[in-house]
Each structure stands twice: as C-alpha cells, then as structure tokens.
Design a protein around this motif. Structure first.
Motif, short mmCIF file in Angstrom:
data_model
loop_
_atom_site.label_atom_id
_atom_site.label_comp_id
_atom_site.label_asym_id
_atom_site.label_seq_id
_atom_site.Cartn_x
_atom_site.Cartn_y
_atom_site.Cartn_z
N ARG A 145 45.77 28.06 -7.06
CA ARG A 145 45.39 29.32 -7.69
C ARG A 145 44.51 30.18 -6.77
O ARG A 145 44.24 31.33 -7.10
CB ARG A 145 44.63 29.05 -8.98
N LYS A 146 44.07 29.61 -5.63
CA LYS A 146 43.11 30.31 -4.78
C LYS A 146 43.60 30.52 -3.36
O LYS A 146 42.79 30.82 -2.48
CB LYS A 146 41.79 29.54 -4.77
N VAL A 147 44.89 30.37 -3.10
CA VAL A 147 45.46 30.66 -1.78
C VAL A 147 46.62 31.62 -2.00
O VAL A 147 47.61 31.27 -2.65
CB VAL A 147 45.94 29.38 -1.07
N LEU A 148 46.50 32.83 -1.46
CA LEU A 148 47.49 33.87 -1.68
C LEU A 148 47.91 34.49 -0.36
O LEU A 148 47.08 34.74 0.52
CB LEU A 148 46.94 34.99 -2.59
N GLY A 149 49.22 34.72 -0.23
CA GLY A 149 49.73 35.46 0.90
C GLY A 149 49.83 36.94 0.52
O GLY A 149 50.44 37.29 -0.50
N VAL A 150 49.25 37.80 1.33
CA VAL A 150 49.17 39.23 1.01
C VAL A 150 50.55 39.86 1.21
O VAL A 150 51.06 39.91 2.33
CB VAL A 150 48.12 39.93 1.87
N ASN A 151 51.13 40.34 0.12
CA ASN A 151 52.42 41.03 0.16
C ASN A 151 52.27 42.45 -0.36
O ASN A 151 53.24 43.06 -0.80
CB ASN A 151 53.45 40.27 -0.68
N ALA A 152 51.05 42.98 -0.31
CA ALA A 152 50.77 44.28 -0.91
C ALA A 152 51.45 45.42 -0.17
O ALA A 152 51.87 46.41 -0.78
CB ALA A 152 49.25 44.51 -0.95
N ILE A 153 51.60 45.30 1.15
CA ILE A 153 52.19 46.40 1.91
C ILE A 153 53.64 46.62 1.52
O ILE A 153 54.11 47.76 1.40
CB ILE A 153 52.04 46.14 3.43
N ASN A 154 54.38 45.55 1.29
CA ASN A 154 55.79 45.69 0.93
C ASN A 154 55.95 46.28 -0.46
O ASN A 154 56.81 47.13 -0.70
CB ASN A 154 56.49 44.33 1.01
#
Length: 398
Positions: free
Chosen positions: A194-203
């Motif tokens: 729950r506390k490791v995220l890959g940033v995919n915000a740009i896409n």
C-alpha cells in the motif's frame, strides 16, 4: 496494627509555592529511565508532514519542488541530491525565498541522506537520466542501467531511515525501477504494497489533456485513466471511461498513439533533445500532493499509479498493474479498475508481455538473479534507426 493514612488535598492549589531548585541527580536518573522506556516502549509517532525529494537538483526535481513548496498540506520539504553539479543547496536557498508556510531543507551528498529521509511521510524518487536521441528510441532496458543504482541506494536508505513512508518512484523507466524498489524493500523486511507506488501521473495527464482538447471539455473536471504500465509500450489509455457520448474509435486510436509517442515527440521538438521536464515535474508534484492530502486530510483519488493489486482477478488477472486508486491514512485504500472496450482490451493483452519483462528485469537486479530476455517479449514498436545523432547522445549519457 497499621493505620491507613488519608492524604488531604489542599483547598487552594494556587497557594502552593513552586520549588526554585532542581535535584540534578534524580533528573539524570529519570532521564536514563526514560531512555530505557523509549527503547522498549517507543512513543507514538507524530507525523511532521514531511516530503523528501531525492534527486531534487535535477530538472524534474527542481520543478516538482517548486510546486510542492506551495502546498499547505506539506510542512517540511527536504531536498536531497548527491550530484555536485546539481547544487541542490542553491536550489533550496532559492525556494526558501518563496513566502509560503512550507519549510525547506537542502542536503548535498550521500552522508546527509539519513537526515533528508528522517521522519519523511512521502519520498519522491526522481532524477536520473532522461536524455533520449531525437530520431531514434533508447530502449527502456538500456535506460534502466543508468538509473538503477540511484533507485536501489534510495530504497535501501528508505528501508532503514523511514520505513513508514510512502515511496513514489518516478525515475525512468518506472516499470523497472518500481520492481527494483519493491523487491529491495522485501529483502529488508519493510515492504508494504500500500506504500510503494510507481508514478504514472504524466501519462494520465497527457491523455486527459488530449481528450479534452478534442471534445472541448474542461480538463479540471474530467479524468482519463491509463492502465497496465508506464512505459511507451505498456501504457494503455482508457478513453472509453471518459463521459463524452459517441467518441469515434478512430480518434481514440489516434490519441492512444499520441500518448504512447509523447516522449519521442517532445524529444524531437525541444532543442535540448530532452523529455518534457516541465509537465513531468508538475504531474509528479500533483501526484505527491494527492498522497499527502489522502494521508492527513481525506481520502484522495489518483488518476493512475503502478501498484501491486489487492485482487489480481479483478484487475485483468495482473498482480502488478497501473490503475486509478484512492489513497487514505494507511496508503492505498481502494483500487478502481476501469472497464475496457474491445480495442483497449486487445491493446492491453499486447502490452502485458512487455510489462512482465520490465518488472522481471527490476526484480532480477534487486534479488541478484540472472536476467534472460525471452524472444517473444521483445516489443516490436522499439526500432532504433541508424542516424548521426545517436552516437553523440550516447556519449552525453555516459
């Protein structure tokens, strides 16, 4: 016979005079006792609302830090970079002139990594190599070898100095580096999905902007999710999830191609032959801000993030997949898996193979296993054409 003594309380507590002396011997003894108590019975942690940006001296890190300095939900913004050329102390001094309530700390060099990560609630791992040749594609696997040490060192430091923090991995390629970070934390025994995220915000931001420019809708009032992965051959925009009536499939296919080739388009247009650092930095800052709001204010929706799914059966039978989600006080709280149409489902099935290979690459280097590239997992859309600009760019990367 013993007699019970009854202690009488004074009628007027204000009349008691305070002692103007201190027993230093007893104070030292009590101080030692408190240290022993804290050793075995630690006090409850009071979060300082701190965000640590690792790689803050890079172009993306500077832009992300600029936007994070303006967020009221953040009390402390710690900037860290180990590259002397980036001069992160100068960046921190510059940001400190902005008249917002967020305090800025800057740390230069690996010896100060512990201080930068101490008591951090969110750690943004950015920076690294972003340079790509303008008329041919650098495979994500080659880019991974430039940035893997940066991500692995930071992951080990997070496991030791801030195991309670949420880690947002933005250093490209995110698919590989997310797996590298996750399995490194597993080896350290502090992994929490729950506390490791890959940033995919740009896409997701690019897909939403392109979709709104075609339909004429307000981008701030709509979201366009991107599922599967974050790489150029693993991202799958879900335009069918947007509410726009009858949207032609031909236009959706064209927008999907633009989202997938956005990095190459920017590299060819920009004179410095680099990616879109402005948009990447802004989207990363908004991603971190949403996490902080979910931790300390109310559950917050995030357009897309690469995470380990709670129930792979409900997420296209994929244990690790980028989907929209909701962040709460303990990290990822809820997964929102959009429904795909026929064209998007076909594109997802074609992208699964490459995503599994990218995740396996990061896992092998985290666990020290030998990596083998299966012939069927070579993405056909990565074709490097011979051109005079390739060799100079390779020298720049080195």
């Amino acid at each position: 016979m013993f007699r019970a003594l009854k202690l009488l309380k004074p009628q007027n507590p204000m009349s008691i005079r305070k002692a103007n002396w201190q027993n230093f011997v007893m104070s030292d003894v009590l101080a030692n006792l408190e240290k022993q108590c804290e050793r075995y019975c630690p006090k409850p942690r009071f979060p300082p609302r701190k965000v640590a940006v690792v790689g803050a001296g890079s172009d993306v890190g500077r832009i992300a830090s600029l936007f994070l300095k303006q967020q009221k939900v953040i009390n402390v913004l710690a900037l860290y970079d180990d590259c002397p050329e980036h001069n992160v102390c100068g960046v921190g001094n510059d940001l400190a002139h902005i008249d917002t309530s967020t305090e800025v700390e800057a740390y230069q060099g690996k010896m100060f990594l512990k201080d930068a990560l101490h008591d951090a609630d969110v750690v943004l791992i950015c920076g690294g190599c972003y340079i790509q040749p303008p008329c041919c594609n650098t495979p994500d696997r080659d880019l991974f070898f430039y940035n893997m040490q940066h991500v692995r060192t930071t992951s080990l430091a997070c496991a030791q100095f801030c195991p309670q923090a949420i880690i947002a991995v933005q250093t490209p390629p995110v698919d590989c580096n997310y797996a590298l970070c996750a399995y490194t934390l597993k080896l350290a025994g502090v992994y929490d999905k729950r506390k490791v995220l890959g940033v995919n915000a740009i896409n997701a931001m690019r897909a939403n902007q392109l979709f709104c420019s075609i339909t004429g809708s307000d981008p701030s009032k709509s979201t366009t999710p991107v599922v599967c992965g974050t790489g150029r051959c693993t991202r799958v925009p879900v335009f069918s999830a947007a509410k726009a009536g009858n949207f032609p499939q031909t236009q959706a296919d064209c927008l999907t191609r633009l989202v997938r080739e956005a990095d190459e388009i920017i590299c060819k247009v920009k004179s410095n032959r680099e990616q879109g650092h402005l948009s990447i930095g802004f989207s990363s800052a908004r991603f971190v801000t949403n996490i902080m709001q979910g931790l300390f204010e109310k559950p917050t929706f995030i357009d897309s993030a690469l995470v380990e799914q709670g129930d792979p059966g409900k997420c296209y039978n994929m244990p690790i997949c980028a989907t929209p989600l909701t962040v709460g006080r303990s990290g990822v709280q809820e997964y929102a898996v959009p429904t795909l149409n026929e064209s998007e489902t076909r594109l997802l099935e074609d992208s699964k193979c490459d995503l599994e290979d990218m995740l396996n690459l990061g896992r092998c280097y985290a666990l020290g296993e030998e990596y083998y590239l299966h012939p069927q997992k070579v993405c056909p859309c990565i074709k490097c054409l011979q051109c005079p600009d390739c060799e100079p760019q390779k020298k720049i990367q080195q």
